[in-house]
Design a protein around this motif. Structure first.
Motif, short mmCIF file in Angstrom:
data_model
loop_
_atom_site.label_atom_id
_atom_site.label_comp_id
_atom_site.label_asym_id
_atom_site.label_seq_id
_atom_site.Cartn_x
_atom_site.Cartn_y
_atom_site.Cartn_z
N PRO A 234 0.82 -1.22 0.00
CA PRO A 234 0.00 0.00 0.00
C PRO A 234 0.85 1.27 0.00
O PRO A 234 0.51 2.27 -0.66
CB PRO A 234 -0.83 -0.12 1.28
N PHE A 235 1.99 1.23 0.71
CA PHE A 235 2.85 2.41 0.78
C PHE A 235 3.73 2.51 -0.46
O PHE A 235 3.92 3.60 -1.02
CB PHE A 235 3.70 2.35 2.05
N ILE A 321 6.71 -3.36 9.74
CA ILE A 321 8.05 -3.25 9.16
C ILE A 321 7.95 -3.17 7.64
O ILE A 321 8.67 -2.38 6.99
CB ILE A 321 8.91 -4.46 9.60
N GLY A 322 7.08 -3.98 7.06
CA GLY A 322 6.88 -3.91 5.62
C GLY A 322 6.42 -2.54 5.17
O GLY A 322 6.87 -2.01 4.14
N VAL A 327 7.68 2.86 2.64
CA VAL A 327 7.89 4.31 2.67
C VAL A 327 9.30 4.67 2.23
O VAL A 327 9.52 5.67 1.55
CB VAL A 327 7.61 4.86 4.08
N LEU A 328 10.29 3.83 2.63
CA LEU A 328 11.69 4.17 2.42
C LEU A 328 12.29 3.60 1.14
O LEU A 328 13.29 4.16 0.64
CB LEU A 328 12.51 3.67 3.61
N ASP A 329 11.74 2.54 0.61
CA ASP A 329 12.36 1.81 -0.51
C ASP A 329 12.57 2.72 -1.72
O ASP A 329 11.61 3.24 -2.30
CB ASP A 329 11.47 0.64 -0.89
#
Length: 335
Positions: A234-235, A321-322, A327-329
């Protein structure tokens, strides 16, 4: 009144364990056989799936096997939609079995609710393997504490307008109006499409008298990986398409992981952080045990008292965590 012609689109890849029973449930539908085509779009399976499908096709002339090199799910859906001849497109999942009146109820739902563009029902999970852990994983996906407020998981007392449904029964014109599934999203393509549909003024309707049986993952490692992906996409997808496609229930596990991780990291140097960490763990543990007790009683399964708290904690931590990685990937940036 003649019922509309229905195209069933089925993305598939390496489903030899489930595909025969699934196709039997599709062929057992009470919807008029001369008003249905079955388009199984296979990602070049190498586990015997294709041979099983071809064998079924010999006995079911309305079944067609289409190729999907690369086994991308949105590409499979789009290939099926492009080939579909029906006025109604129904997306089905091989990991599920469907009641004989499933198609009929879906189509009637569209006909009786002209303002609806997509109709779906309740997904009732069963474990793939009848173990204590498998049962706990399946049960956890039906509970508000374990699965959030998605109505197709937790159920509903009556018809409801929702943000998304499992599978979906679409008017064919929807795809002409808002486009097809985003092939850059390996997952969350249903959620993104339904969000785009609603942004364009469309509506998604949940009808609880429509139901299907879904075989939930029972292997712990597979469950952890699937939950991480469920939190990630989703993110990741929101970043890729440039708009938020999730809901509040997707954010809660992130807050839980951040609060717990932050207080635990500060605990060695701060008495207040230790109190906060203990409080979070205590409150969470009490809520998990209460939910486990309620569900163990409802299902008459004492083993759930032990396994469900573990599954709940795994779900929320792995999902959170996923989500943070989503958000960061850096790979989420769309070129």
């Amino acid at each position: 009144m003649e019922l509309p012609y229905v195209s069933i689109v089925i993305p598939c890849w390496n489903e030899a364990r489930f595909v025969s029973a699934f196709l039997d449930s599709v062929k057992a539908q009470t919807y008029p056989a001369d008003r249905v085509e079955i388009l199984l779009v296979d990602g070049m399976s190498d586990d015997g799936t294709r041979a099983i499908v071809r064998d079924h096709a010999l006995r079911e002339p309305n079944l067609r096997l289409l190729d999907n090199p690369g086994h991308s799910k949105p590409a499979a859906l789009n290939r099926g939609i492009a080939e579909a001849r029906g006025d109604v497109v129904v997306r089905l999942d091989v990991h599920a079995e469907y009641e004989p009146d499933y198609l009929l109820k879906c189509v009637h739902g569209l006909l009786r609710n002209p303002e609806a563009d997509n109709v779906g029902g309740i997904r009732r999970p069963l474990p793939r393997d009848d173990t204590a852990l498998g049962r706990a994983i399946a049960v956890s996906t039906t509970d508000m504490f374990g699965a959030g407020g998605a109505r197709y998981r937790t159920g509903a007392g009556g018809p409801q307008w929702v943000d998304t449904v499992y599978g979906g029964c679409y008017r064919r014109t929807v795809f002409d109006r808002v486009g097809v599934f985003d092939e850059q999203l390996a997952s969350a393509q249903d959620r993104e499409f339904n969000q785009r549909l609603r942004a364009a003024g469309g509506k998604v309707l949940l009808l609880p008298d429509i139901s299907s049986t879904y075989y939930a993952r029972s292997d712990f490692r597979e469950f952890c990986a699937w939950t991480f992906e469920a939190g990630y996409w989703p993110f990741r997808a929101s970043r890729s398409v440039g708009r938020w496609i999730g809901s509040f229930r997707n954010v809660v596990p992130v807050g839980f992981v951040v609060l717990l991780g932050g207080s635990a990291a500060a605990a060695p140097k701060s008495r207040y952080a230790r109190w906060a960490a203990a409080g979070i763990v205590g409150l969470y543990g009490a809520a998990a045990l209460a939910s486990a007790g309620r569900l163990a009683w409802r299902h008459r399964d004492p083993a759930l008292l032990v396994t469900l708290p573990i599954v709940f904690a795994t779900t929320h931590v792995a999902y959170g965590i996923g989500s943070i990685w989503g958000v960061l990937d850096p790979a989420a940036r769309r070129g």
